[in-house]
Design a protein around this motif. Structure first.
Motif, PDB file in Angstrom:
ATOM      1  N   ASP A   4      49.254  47.391  30.671  1.00  0.00           N
ATOM      2  CA  ASP A   4      49.135  46.148  29.895  1.00  0.00           C
ATOM      3  C   ASP A   4      48.166  46.375  28.724  1.00  0.00           C
ATOM      4  O   ASP A   4      47.152  45.709  28.622  1.00  0.00           O
ATOM      5  CB  ASP A   4      48.669  44.985  30.799  1.00  0.00           C
ATOM      6  N   ASP A   9      43.709  50.916  28.748  1.00  0.00           N
ATOM      7  CA  ASP A   9      45.075  51.420  28.972  1.00  0.00           C
ATOM      8  C   ASP A   9      45.446  52.381  27.834  1.00  0.00           C
ATOM      9  O   ASP A   9      46.087  53.402  28.064  1.00  0.00           O
ATOM     10  CB  ASP A   9      46.095  50.272  28.922  1.00  0.00           C
ATOM     11  N   ASN A  34      46.512  41.783  30.488  1.00  0.00           N
ATOM     12  CA  ASN A  34      45.465  41.519  29.488  1.00  0.00           C
ATOM     13  C   ASN A  34      45.929  40.487  28.468  1.00  0.00           C
ATOM     14  O   ASN A  34      45.147  39.681  27.970  1.00  0.00           O
ATOM     15  CB  ASN A  34      45.096  42.810  28.756  1.00  0.00           C
ATOM     16  N   THR A 120      48.057  50.557  35.605  1.00  0.00           N
ATOM     17  CA  THR A 120      46.781  50.158  35.001  1.00  0.00           C
ATOM     18  C   THR A 120      46.769  48.683  34.590  1.00  0.00           C
ATOM     19  O   THR A 120      45.952  48.271  33.773  1.00  0.00           O
ATOM     20  CB  THR A 120      46.436  51.061  33.784  1.00  0.00           C
ATOM     21  N   GLY A 121      47.677  47.928  35.156  1.00  0.00           N
ATOM     22  CA  GLY A 121      47.695  46.479  34.949  1.00  0.00           C
ATOM     23  C   GLY A 121      47.975  45.813  36.284  1.00  0.00           C
ATOM     24  O   GLY A 121      47.951  46.472  37.336  1.00  0.00           O
ATOM     25  N   ASN A 161      42.899  43.044  37.597  1.00  0.00           N
ATOM     26  CA  ASN A 161      44.291  43.476  37.850  1.00  0.00           C
ATOM     27  C   ASN A 161      44.796  42.977  39.206  1.00  0.00           C
ATOM     28  O   ASN A 161      45.952  42.579  39.347  1.00  0.00           O
ATOM     29  CB  ASN A 161      44.418  45.005  37.818  1.00  0.00           C
ATOM     30  N   ASP A 235      40.850  52.172  33.095  1.00  0.00           N
ATOM     31  CA  ASP A 235      42.202  52.699  33.324  1.00  0.00           C
ATOM     32  C   ASP A 235      42.287  54.208  33.134  1.00  0.00           C
ATOM     33  O   ASP A 235      43.107  54.884  33.763  1.00  0.00           O
ATOM     34  CB  ASP A 235      43.193  52.012  32.377  1.00  0.00           C
TER      35      ASP A 235
HETATM   36 CA    CA Z   1      44.762  47.577  32.052  1.00  0.00          CA
END
Ligand code: CA
Ligand code: BDR
Length: 306
Positions: A4, A9, A34, A120-121, A161, A235
């Motif tokens: 995201d 990220d 995000n 990573t989200g 997250n 991330d």
């Molecule tokens: Ca992220």
């Protein structure tokens, strides 16, 4: 890579997709987190353009979590989700026609080797892929996640997250797939302070300049909102681990996600003392070699010039 973007990220993508990277990015998929999935997708396309990686496809994913309405982190990443660097309003690259969930399922099925999913989200796309096609677990080497920790940044006990979509996180942690977790316990150790930013500012190439702009903005919001002296490159820890696992100390443990309590919704419950005596379902990062992290990132940023 399911993401995201998002300043950290972006750094994860830049580290993973460098020219001589040991990692091959099969696909980038985006998720609401995000910012809206539209803004996160635009950012992913712009980042790949800056990286010179037009060969990597970006597929658009979930517009909102499984159950809850969407919530964004504009106070940390800005209205665009990637405030700071000047980026095109309309990216030159376009997303694929396929939904992120189908891209994940097909990339796994088509690969001749087991695949690592880097998340990573919020975990909405990954959970949906597991629900839509449960057989994909056989193709997954690991799900390597930035999320959670033994303390919170969005509520006193929940990290963003996991808090955004705790139902999805529950599905992922119950999947039986090997999971690596990089939570706030380690990500708050890798702070991009002024000293770090000045070090990267000495590297003369457009990617290093882009990273410096990202880290400068990130540092300012972390100062305002958390009174921290640098942005944690959360991330990026996932990719740093895949590149050099020896930089991290991991503890095999049992992790559950709280998704029923109003007070502690989104909390990652990490049984580091093995109180529950349940089967371990994740490797949880407890320590990181910070000086070696900055050396590795510096080397990768320098490699963009060659
Ligand atoms: Ca992220
Ligand atoms: C996580 O939330 C987002 O703001 C960052 O990109 C990171 O993935 C940190 O809590």
């Amino acid at each position: 890579m399911d993401c995201d973007p998002g300043h950290d990220d972006a750094i994860a993508l830049i580290l993973a997709g460098a020219k001589h990277s040991a990692l091959e990015i099969l696909a980038v998929t985006t998720v609401a987190g995000n910012q809206s999935v539209e803004k996160n997708t635009k950012n992913a396309l712009n980042i790949l353009e800056v990286m010179g990686r037009k060969d990597i496809g970006v597929s658009v994913g979930a517009t909102r979590p499984l159950i809850k309405p969407a919530s964004f982190a504009a106070q940390i990443h800005g209205d665009t989700g990637l405030d700071g660097p000047k980026l095109p309003e309309v990216p030159t690259l376009k997303p694929t026609a396929k939904h992120a969930v189908d891209t994940i399922i097909e990339s796994l099925k088509q690969s001749t080797e087991p695949v690592t999913i880097v998340a990573t989200g919020p975990l909405t796309n990954i959970a949906t892929a597991l629900i839509k096609e449960p057989s994909i677990t056989q193709y997954i080497e690991s799900i390597t996640i930035m999320g959670g920790g033994t303390f919170g940044n969005w509520t006193p006990t929940a990290e963003f997250n996991i808090w955004v979509d705790a139902e999805a996180a529950t599905r992922v942690f119950d999947s039986g797939v090997p999971i690596n977790v990089f939570g706030l316990d380690v990500t708050h150790q890798v702070l991009a302070t002024d000293e770090v930013i000045q070090r990267f500012a000495k590297i003369e190439n457009p990617i290093a300049r882009f990273v410096v702009e990202l880290l400068t903005f990130f540092k300012s919001t972390y100062k305002t909102h958390f009174n921290m002296d640098g942005g944690p490159i959360h991330d990026a820890c996932t990719i740093l681990y895949l590149l050099k696992p020896e930089l991290f100390t991991m503890q095999h443990t049992h992790i559950d996600i709280e998704h029923q309590s109003a007070l502690t919704y989104g909390t990652m419950v990490v049984d580091l003392s093995n109180v529950l005596q349940k089967e371990n379902n994740a490797y949880f990062a407890t320590a990181v070699d910070v000086p070696k992290v900055w050396d590795l990132i510096e080397n990768i940023l320098e490699s963009y010039a060659q």
